[in-house]
Enzyme design. Structure first.
Site, PDB file in Angstrom:
ATOM      1  CG  ASP A 175     -18.697   0.142  19.196  1.00 33.64           C
ATOM      2  OD1 ASP A 175     -19.915  -0.159  19.228  1.00 33.64           O
ATOM      3  OD2 ASP A 175     -17.798  -0.628  18.709  1.00 33.64           O
ATOM      4  CE  LYS A 178     -17.844  -3.282  16.086  1.00 28.25           C
ATOM      5  NZ  LYS A 178     -17.419  -3.173  17.603  1.00 28.25           N
ATOM      6  CG  ASP A 219     -22.456  -4.876  15.539  1.00 30.37           C
ATOM      7  OD1 ASP A 219     -22.551  -6.187  15.510  1.00 30.37           O
ATOM      8  OD2 ASP A 219     -22.053  -4.547  16.784  1.00 30.37           O
ATOM      9  CE1 TYR A 220     -28.890  -8.647  10.061  1.00 30.55           C
ATOM     10  CE2 TYR A 220     -28.077 -10.689  10.779  1.00 30.55           C
ATOM     11  CZ  TYR A 220     -28.852  -9.876  10.245  1.00 30.55           C
ATOM     12  OH  TYR A 220     -30.060 -10.580   9.621  1.00 30.55           O
ATOM     13  CG  ASN A 221     -25.302  -6.823  17.855  1.00 30.35           C
ATOM     14  OD1 ASN A 221     -24.309  -7.635  17.949  1.00 30.35           O
ATOM     15  ND2 ASN A 221     -24.987  -5.291  17.669  1.00 30.35           N
ATOM     16  CG  ASP A 247     -18.928  -8.734  20.955  1.00 31.15           C
ATOM     17  OD1 ASP A 247     -18.202  -8.113  20.244  1.00 31.15           O
ATOM     18  OD2 ASP A 247     -20.242  -8.943  20.902  1.00 31.15           O
TER      19      ASP A 247
HETATM   20  C1  GLA Z   1     -21.721  -6.146  19.292  1.00 27.10           C
HETATM   21  C2  GLA Z   1     -20.334  -5.782  18.766  1.00 27.10           C
HETATM   22  C3  GLA Z   1     -19.455  -5.000  19.646  1.00 27.10           C
HETATM   23  C4  GLA Z   1     -20.050  -3.671  20.018  1.00 27.10           C
HETATM   24  C5  GLA Z   1     -21.671  -4.016  20.438  1.00 27.10           C
HETATM   25  C6  GLA Z   1     -22.276  -2.446  20.608  1.00 27.10           C
HETATM   26  O1  GLA Z   1     -21.795  -6.950  20.151  1.00 27.10           O
HETATM   27  O2  GLA Z   1     -19.637  -7.268  18.290  1.00 27.10           O
HETATM   28  O3  GLA Z   1     -18.226  -4.892  19.467  1.00 27.10           O
HETATM   29  O4  GLA Z   1     -20.107  -2.730  18.887  1.00 27.10           O
HETATM   30  O5  GLA Z   1     -22.264  -4.567  19.481  1.00 27.10           O
HETATM   31  O6  GLA Z   1     -23.483  -2.761  20.903  1.00 27.10           O
END
Ligand code: GLA
Length: 725
Positions: A354, A464, A466-468, A536
């Site tokens: 990750d 994976k 992601d987009y936070n 999460d």
């Molecule tokens: C997001 C994802 C998590 C993890 C974090 C890493 O919150 O949903 O699963 O990958 O980013 O920063």
């Protein structure tokens, strides 16, 4: 064979046109959808419900009368697609401002074409050369219709589209409807809501840039108050769009119900130059008499057969290990290799490293944008770790967040203008990051080439993605003031195009869609991604309701669910390893616990549970899901059942929050079984009540049911029924 308009009366496929009555009929296994051209040239909706007899026909529809001087007929007549004009007060599908100031748009039927399971109907404004091509496609197995609209400018001058929905779905006029929708927030997605429809409008939407945790572009409308999972009329649908979207559920004062969906009109503006066209997202919808449970089963089948990459036979999800909850940002070669060895020992099939492996990433303040291995953590690059993971018999996955940048990164120092922003205005950071403007061709090219070379230079099997964060200050100064608002369409289109091109160039690579959990899940992104990080929130009890909500719209076959540590970080709740596993085994199983802290006994237990999961994986990921007991509304119990597509295996999971007053666990009455067939019971975890037969008929398990011996707090059981040959 394509069939030209005017005069053609029938086709051999699911789409028929009656040239005498000007009525279109689209049929699938269980559904008929009927509309026609009325003498005013409007596309009038006629019927959407259970499949009709082959010879049933309808006369040409006639516009309904208006209601006094205050509701012109255009409002009382249910229509497939309307422009804003001619006294329309209901939600228009299309609204345009022309350069001469005219904002009146009245669309009439021009022609149509039938091509197998597809129907296209062309409409045109009564005066101007604005054409709208409506596209209908039916999935014969599920009856789910896919609709979209393409707006074409042949006026010779540019005009601005201010509102552009894909379609309007009309339901029979009635006053006893309930709407289901999904709301939520980070760590609390997929919260199923139910409310009665009243005259007025309920707006489901995202104005956040991506699809959002807050509301998901899915709806189901049930007629009557049956409150039965598997019975009752339900109209349901979902949008395929990962940017700002809207679904407006409007009940008119005459109790007609219209569901209109597509691009969110909020802050929308799309300039269409002469000769250009704009295509809306797809809006999918279906009908069933088998309740909300039946609606979700149809959607699951449809997603597997028509939406997911490699449809109609997308691969089963491997059992994964993900390092996030174990190591956070503190990843390095030795640490990841040690975790990989432990993961492999319990039967994990894919190891995912990750966040934390790239650029100057020590925490969430730096690094996004710089997609090279951090030289301290990975002095030899990713090669040794990937080789190690492969040598353990697992595939290798890597976390990326390619649409984002930390101001503290080489990329941002070089290209500060690449992010969404308005000149001279603050650039609001969330999680210390800004959103790259993917609508810009140079940014799109950079993101594509970065990922392409990452995948070309390393033997990566899985991303994976992601987009936070959500958007803020969604400006695009270099586009010019007239075109800035096109960012909403062009960003998402470019995202899809990057995903599509990466998949084409690296066909063995699978991709998970993640946005701080389930913040960008919809039928648009699912065309390019194989699975979804559901939330999460990995608390196994919270997960019961989160996963329950998720499966109303999306297949358990894409729903990633990890087993993590106890107490869980979200609620500090303590649960057994078996409870955590059974909660996660209802979707696509993953492990996210810190394996460095497991006891030898936990490894033994986990190995058994992973093997159990593999024995029912195809049933869970591809089967028909029945919700036996809902976890919602503070329920002490919940249970799900999955029936394999060939009916040979049934898997059941049951959960108990807390026993009270010595009451036994309620009987589970199974569904979807053949009454006359014999099924053998096999307990995977937990016990059935003494005297439970090991063999009984489908009728027995359905009507007498099965009593589980579940007592205590946070207990869980699982069993299978295998059909005897
Ligand atoms: C997001 C994802 C998590 C993890 C974090 C890493 O919150 O949903 O699963 O990958 O980013 O920063």
């Amino acid at each position: 064979m394509a069939m030209a308009a005017h005069g053609a009366s029938a086709s051999n496929g699911p789409v028929h046109y009656d040239a005498q009555t000007h009525v279109f009929r689209i049929d699938a296994k269980g559904v008929s959808y009927v509309f026609g051209v009325n003498p005013n040239g409007q596309l009038q909706s006629i019927y959407w419900g259970s499949r009709l007899g082959f010879t049933d026909s309808f006369p040409q529809p006639h516009a309904l009368p208006g209601w006094a001087a205050f509701d012109p007929s255009v409002n009382t007549t249910p229509q497939e697609f309307t422009g804003w004009g001619g006294g329309l007060y209901t939600t228009p599908d299309l609204k345009i401002t022309f350069p001469d100031g005219n904002r009146d748009l009245v669309l009439h039927y021009v022609s149509h074409q039938i091509d197998g399971d597809r129907l296209t109907v062309t409409m045109q404004d009564i005066e101007r050369k604005v054409f709208v091509v409506l596209d209908y496609k039916i999935d014969e197995a599920t009856g789910i219709l896919r609709r979209s609209a393409t707006i074409e400018n042949r006026t010779g001058k540019p005009f601005t589209i201010e509102q552009s929905f894909a379609a309007t779905w009309n339901l029979p006029a009635a006053g006893d409807y309930h709407l289901y929708d999904l709301t939520g927030r980070w760590t609390g997605e997929w919260d199923l809501q139910q409310q009665a429809l009243h005259p007025g409008k309920i707006v489901l939407e995202s104005r956040r840039g991506p699809t959002s945790h807050a509301n998901n572009p899915w709806f189901a409308i049930e007629r009557g108050a049956s409150a039965d999972q598997d019975q009752g009329q339900v109209w349901f649908g979902a949008l395929g769009w990962s940017g700002n979207w809207q679904i407006a559920v409007e009940q008119t004062q005459a109790r007609q119900v219209r569901v209109t969906g597509g691009f969110n009109p909020f802050d929308f503006g799309y300039v269409l130059a002469p000769g250009e066209s704009l295509k809306t997202p797809y809006f999918y919808a279906g009908y069933t008499r088998n309740g909300v449970g039946g609606a979700s089963r149809l959607l699951h089948r449809f997603e597997i057969a028509e939406i997911l990459p490699h449809h109609p036979h997308p691969g089963l999800r491997p059992v994964v290990y993900d390092s996030w909850e174990a190591t956070g940002f503190q990843v390095n070669e030795a640490g990841q290799e040690a975790l990989a060895e432990k993961a492999a020992s319990i039967g994990v099939e894919r190891f995912i490293m990750d966040d934390g492996w790239f650029g100057q990433r020590k925490d969430d303040h730096a690094g996004l944008g710089d997609w090279y291995p951090n030289p301290q953590k990975f002095p030899h690059g990713l090669g040794p770790l990937i080789a190690k993971v492969h040598s353990l018999g697992m595939s290798f996955g890597l976390w990326v967040e390619p649409e984002m940048v930390n101001p503290n990164s080489d990329l941002y120092r070089k290209h500060p203008d690449w992010v969404l922003h308005f000149n001279g205005r603050p650039r609001s950071q969330e999680r210390n990051q800004l959103v790259l403007n993917l609508a810009r061709p140079d940014v799109k090219a950079y993101v594509f080439h970065t990922l392409d070379s990452l995948l070309t230079n390393n033997r990566i099997d899985f991303l994976k993605w992601d987009y936070n964060r959500n958007w803020s200050e969604p400006g695009w100064p270099s586009a010019g003031a007239d075109h800035e608002k096109e960012v909403y369409v062009k960003y998402t289109r470019n995202l899809y195009s990057i995903l599509q091109e990466l998949r084409a160039r690296h066909p063995h690579v699978e991709i998970e869609d993640c946005s701080g959990g389930g913040g960008r899940v919809d039928l648009g992104i699912l065309r390019y991604t194989d699975e979804v990080w559901t939330s999460d929130n990995t608390d196994p009890f919270d997960r019961l309701s989160i996963q329950n909500g998720f499966t109303y719209a999306y297949s358990p076959g894409v729903m990633m669910a990890w087993v993590t540590d106890s107490p869980n970080w979200v609620n500090q709740r303590v649960t057994s390893l078996t409870y955590r596993f059974l909660s996660s085994m209802q979707g696509a199983l993953g492990i996210g616990a810190n394996l460095n802290q497991w006891t030898p006994q936990e490894f033994v237990q986990a190995r058994t549970l992973v093997a159990q999961y593999k024995s029912i994986r195809a049933t869970v990921q591809r089967g028909a899901l029945y919700r036996l007991i809902s976890p919602l509304h503070g329920s002490e119990h919940s249970a799900t059942e999955y029936v394999a597509p060939d009916g040979k295996q049934v898997a059941v999971f049951a959960f108990l929050h807390s026993s009270q007053m010595g009451y036994p666990y309620p009987e589970l009455y199974l569904r979807g079984l053949e009454p006359g067939a014999t099924y053998r019971l096999h307990m995977l975890d937990g016990k059935a009540a003494p005297e439970t037969p090991s063999n009984a008929s489908g009728a027995y398990w359905t009507n007498v049911g099965i009593q589980l011996a579940l007592r205590g707090d946070f207990q869980a059981a699982a069993f299978t029924l295998e059909r005897e040959p």
